[in-house]
Design a protein around this motif. Structure first.
Motif, short mmCIF file in Angstrom:
data_model
loop_
_atom_site.label_atom_id
_atom_site.label_comp_id
_atom_site.label_asym_id
_atom_site.label_seq_id
_atom_site.Cartn_x
_atom_site.Cartn_y
_atom_site.Cartn_z
N CYS A 41 -1.05 -7.08 3.50
CA CYS A 41 -0.96 -5.69 3.96
C CYS A 41 -0.95 -4.73 2.78
CB CYS A 41 0.32 -5.51 4.79
SG CYS A 41 0.58 -3.83 5.38
N CYS A 42 -1.63 -3.59 2.94
CA CYS A 42 -1.68 -2.60 1.86
C CYS A 42 -0.41 -1.78 1.77
CB CYS A 42 -2.88 -1.66 2.06
SG CYS A 42 -2.74 -0.55 3.48
N GLY A 43 0.45 -1.87 2.80
CA GLY A 43 1.71 -1.14 2.79
C GLY A 43 1.68 0.19 3.53
N GLN A 44 0.56 0.50 4.16
CA GLN A 44 0.46 1.79 4.84
C GLN A 44 1.48 1.99 5.96
OE1 GLN A 44 -2.78 4.63 7.14
NE2 GLN A 44 -3.44 2.63 6.43
N PRO A 45 1.75 1.00 6.83
CA PRO A 45 2.75 1.22 7.88
C PRO A 45 4.11 1.60 7.31
CG PRO A 45 1.46 -0.73 8.36
CD PRO A 45 1.10 -0.32 6.96
N GLN A 46 4.51 0.91 6.24
CA GLN A 46 5.80 1.21 5.63
C GLN A 46 5.79 2.59 4.98
OE1 GLN A 46 3.98 -1.49 5.30
NE2 GLN A 46 5.22 -3.35 5.47
N PHE A 47 4.74 2.89 4.24
CA PHE A 47 4.65 4.16 3.53
C PHE A 47 4.66 5.34 4.50
CE2 PHE A 47 2.54 7.65 1.36
CZ PHE A 47 3.10 7.63 0.09
N ASN A 48 3.86 5.25 5.54
CA ASN A 48 3.76 6.35 6.49
C ASN A 48 5.02 6.55 7.32
OD1 ASN A 48 1.18 6.77 5.61
ND2 ASN A 48 0.16 6.00 7.44
N THR A 49 5.85 5.51 7.41
CA THR A 49 7.09 5.61 8.16
C THR A 49 8.24 6.06 7.27
OG1 THR A 49 6.24 3.79 9.51
CG2 THR A 49 8.49 4.41 9.90
N GLY A 50 7.98 6.22 5.99
CA GLY A 50 9.01 6.72 5.09
C GLY A 50 9.67 5.66 4.24
N HIS A 53 9.91 2.48 -0.82
CA HIS A 53 10.31 1.37 -1.70
C HIS A 53 9.84 0.03 -1.14
CE1 HIS A 53 12.49 3.93 -4.38
NE2 HIS A 53 13.26 4.39 -3.42
N GLU A 54 9.80 -0.09 0.19
CA GLU A 54 9.31 -1.32 0.80
C GLU A 54 7.80 -1.45 0.64
OE1 GLU A 54 13.30 -0.62 2.42
OE2 GLU A 54 11.56 0.65 2.01
N ALA A 55 7.11 -0.32 0.50
CA ALA A 55 5.66 -0.35 0.33
C ALA A 55 5.25 -0.71 -1.09
CB ALA A 55 5.07 1.01 0.70
N GLU A 56 6.10 -0.43 -2.07
CA GLU A 56 5.74 -0.64 -3.47
C GLU A 56 5.35 -2.08 -3.80
OE1 GLU A 56 8.84 0.99 -5.85
OE2 GLU A 56 8.18 3.07 -5.56
N PRO A 57 6.13 -3.10 -3.39
CA PRO A 57 5.71 -4.47 -3.73
C PRO A 57 4.39 -4.88 -3.07
CG PRO A 57 7.65 -4.48 -2.30
CD PRO A 57 7.46 -3.08 -2.76
N LEU A 58 4.12 -4.33 -1.90
CA LEU A 58 2.85 -4.63 -1.25
C LEU A 58 1.69 -4.00 -2.01
CD1 LEU A 58 3.97 -4.13 2.46
CD2 LEU A 58 3.27 -6.29 1.39
N ALA A 59 1.91 -2.79 -2.52
CA ALA A 59 0.87 -2.13 -3.32
C ALA A 59 0.61 -2.91 -4.60
CB ALA A 59 1.29 -0.70 -3.63
N ALA A 64 -2.86 -6.56 -7.70
CA ALA A 64 -3.00 -7.81 -8.45
C ALA A 64 -4.07 -8.71 -7.84
CB ALA A 64 -1.66 -8.54 -8.50
N ALA A 65 -4.15 -8.73 -6.50
CA ALA A 65 -5.12 -9.60 -5.83
C ALA A 65 -6.55 -9.21 -6.15
CB ALA A 65 -4.90 -9.53 -4.32
N PHE A 66 -6.78 -7.91 -6.40
CA PHE A 66 -8.14 -7.43 -6.63
C PHE A 66 -8.40 -7.07 -8.10
CE2 PHE A 66 -7.42 -6.72 -2.11
CZ PHE A 66 -8.56 -7.31 -1.59
N ARG A 67 -7.53 -7.50 -8.97
CA ARG A 67 -7.73 -7.24 -10.40
C ARG A 67 -8.98 -8.00 -10.89
NH1 ARG A 67 -2.71 -8.33 -12.18
NH2 ARG A 67 -2.11 -6.15 -11.80
N GLY A 68 -9.79 -7.31 -11.68
CA GLY A 68 -10.98 -7.93 -12.25
C GLY A 68 -12.25 -7.69 -11.47
N TYR A 69 -12.16 -7.11 -10.30
CA TYR A 69 -13.36 -6.82 -9.51
C TYR A 69 -13.88 -5.42 -9.83
CZ TYR A 69 -12.53 -11.02 -6.81
OH TYR A 69 -12.35 -12.33 -6.45
N ASP A 70 -15.19 -5.30 -9.85
CA ASP A 70 -15.80 -3.98 -10.10
C ASP A 70 -15.65 -3.06 -8.90
OD1 ASP A 70 -16.88 -4.75 -12.67
OD2 ASP A 70 -18.35 -5.95 -11.56
N ALA A 81 -8.12 4.95 2.33
CA ALA A 81 -7.43 6.19 1.98
C ALA A 81 -6.03 5.90 1.45
CB ALA A 81 -7.36 7.10 3.20
N MET A 82 -5.37 4.90 2.01
CA MET A 82 -4.04 4.52 1.51
C MET A 82 -4.12 4.13 0.04
SD MET A 82 -0.80 3.91 1.92
CE MET A 82 0.47 2.94 1.08
N VAL A 83 -5.09 3.30 -0.29
CA VAL A 83 -5.22 2.83 -1.67
C VAL A 83 -5.60 3.97 -2.60
CG1 VAL A 83 -6.53 1.31 -3.21
CG2 VAL A 83 -5.79 0.48 -0.98
#
Length: 235
Positions: A41-50, A53-59, A64-70, A81-83
């Motif tokens: 999960c990108c963390g959008q449900p947590q972030f939009n609900t306020g 801090h719970e969204a930060e580890p998901l972000a 990290a999962a997409f590091r190295g991709y163009d 949009a969340m990202v």
């Protein structure tokens, strides 16, 4: 060019066909697509609900999962949009500039509008709020749809009005959400189209459910599935 698919939670859990359609479409256009298994999960449900801090580890996990991709391609205006817009607030700003909603990637990066698709149906297009207002997709989805052979695009009255889903908004404000969905569904029915298209399956889920309860025989379909459809493999 190293390209990864960020499939999103909604697509992974409820609409896996959309993710498969993205891969089929991009591979047809000569793009090799990776699927990092570490994504979640990108963390959008947590972030939009306020719950920032719970969204930060998901972000951080997503970055990290997409590091190295163009490029990271997302078949969701909402998650893209969340990202792009909110990850800088969560100390994960490096992923945003490499993240593209699917129609952005096709038009802006690959430079194509005619992807060789065939979809012999009448279609109306709903521009979702995140795609319209946060990403500024503009006419990219329409240009892609207009180039699909056999497709007749029907104009939607009040197209830019929100469908009423809004994630947790639909839960917290159910009556308002349902009323907005009913307005949107009525306008969709008025087009006489056989299919409703958007860039977000979350909106399609909300509108599609409303249409179903109204007894409308209109198929909700993600734009990726239309663009992936061909003469040999029509939807």
């Amino acid at each position: 060019m190293r390209v990864a698919l960020f499939v999103t939670c909604v697509n992974d859990a409820l609409y896996p066909g959309t993710g498969k359609a993205v891969v089929r479409l991009l591979e047809r256009l000569g793009v090799t697509v990776d699927f990092p298994a570490e994504q979640s999960c990108c963390g959008q449900p947590q972030f939009n609900t306020g719950y920032r801090h719970e969204a930060e580890p998901l972000a951080r996990r997503t970055a990290a999962a997409f590091r190295g991709y163009d490029y990271v391609v997302v078949p969701s205006g909402s998650c893209a949009a969340m990202v792009r817009d909110n990850y800088p607030r969560l100390n994960a700003k490096e992923l945003g500039p490499r993240t593209y909603e699917l129609t952005e990637f096709l038009v802006d990066v690959l430079g194509v509008t005619d992807v060789g698709a065939y979809y012999p149906h009448t279609v109306t297009y709903h521009p979702t709020c995140h795609g319209l207002r946060m990403l500024g997709l503009g006419d990219r989805p329409r240009r892609l749809l207009e180039a699909v052979r056999g497709l007749e695009l029907r104009e939607l009255i009040g197209a830019e009005e929100c469908c009423g889903f809004g994630g947790t908004f639909a839960v917290k404000n159910a009556a308002v959400s349902a009323a907005m969905g009913a307005d949107k569904a009525r306008h969709i029915e008025e087009t006489g189209a056989s299919a409703l298209c958007t860039v977000d399956n979350s909106c399609l889920m909300h509108i599609g459910g409303t249409l179903s309860r109204r007894g409308a025989r209109i198929r909700p379909v993600h734009i990726a599935e239309i663009l992936a459809s061909t003469d040999e493999d029509p939807l």
